[in-house]
Design a protein around this motif. Sequence first.
Motif, short mmCIF file in Angstrom:
data_model
loop_
_atom_site.label_atom_id
_atom_site.label_comp_id
_atom_site.label_asym_id
_atom_site.label_seq_id
_atom_site.Cartn_x
_atom_site.Cartn_y
_atom_site.Cartn_z
N LEU A 263 -13.20 2.01 -9.86
CA LEU A 263 -11.53 2.37 -9.30
C LEU A 263 -11.37 3.38 -10.16
N LEU B 41 -8.28 5.65 -11.21
CA LEU B 41 -6.79 6.15 -11.68
C LEU B 41 -6.38 7.47 -12.17
N VAL C 238 -10.50 3.52 -4.58
CA VAL C 238 -11.55 2.62 -4.89
C VAL C 238 -12.49 3.06 -3.97
N LEU D 150 1.71 6.57 -11.96
CA LEU D 150 0.62 6.37 -11.43
C LEU D 150 0.65 7.47 -10.37
N LEU E 144 -3.02 -2.72 -19.85
CA LEU E 144 -3.15 -2.42 -18.25
C LEU E 144 -3.64 -3.76 -17.71
N GLU E 145 -3.49 -4.05 -16.40
CA GLU E 145 -3.92 -5.10 -15.85
C GLU E 145 -4.08 -4.65 -14.60
N ILE E 146 -5.24 -4.82 -13.77
CA ILE E 146 -5.50 -4.54 -12.51
C ILE E 146 -5.90 -5.60 -11.55
N ARG E 147 -4.70 -5.78 -10.56
CA ARG E 147 -4.82 -6.85 -9.67
C ARG E 147 -5.15 -6.36 -8.34
N PHE E 148 -6.20 -7.12 -7.60
CA PHE E 148 -6.26 -6.85 -6.09
C PHE E 148 -5.80 -8.00 -5.41
N LYS F 17 -8.42 -9.97 -10.91
CA LYS F 17 -7.94 -9.01 -11.95
C LYS F 17 -8.46 -9.15 -13.08
N ALA G 7 -4.47 5.94 -7.19
CA ALA G 7 -5.43 5.01 -7.27
C ALA G 7 -6.52 4.84 -6.01
#
Length: 81
Positions: A52, A54, A17, A12, A65-69, A80, A15
């Motif tokens: 978002l 990336l 936002v 990565l 892929l998992e996105i978590r806030f 997520k 990232a």
Amino acid sequence: MVESLSQVVPVLVAALVCDVGVTEPHSKKKSLIGIFDRLSAASFPTKRAVTLYLKIADAQGHYELEIRFVHLNSGNVLAKA
């Protein structure tokens, strides 16, 4: 037929936002409008449209892929996908 997941570990690079991401149709250039580093709301859960972006390097093949806030102070997962 489901392809197997890649064993290549991606990196990565960035990232970000932002309020909205735009792709210019002719040049395919990306513009990120309203970049921010904090998300505030009166209460959670809340609804707010964000984009978002990336930047990933060394990726080859298929990945899950998992996105978590995550709330920084508590570590609680707020959302997520």
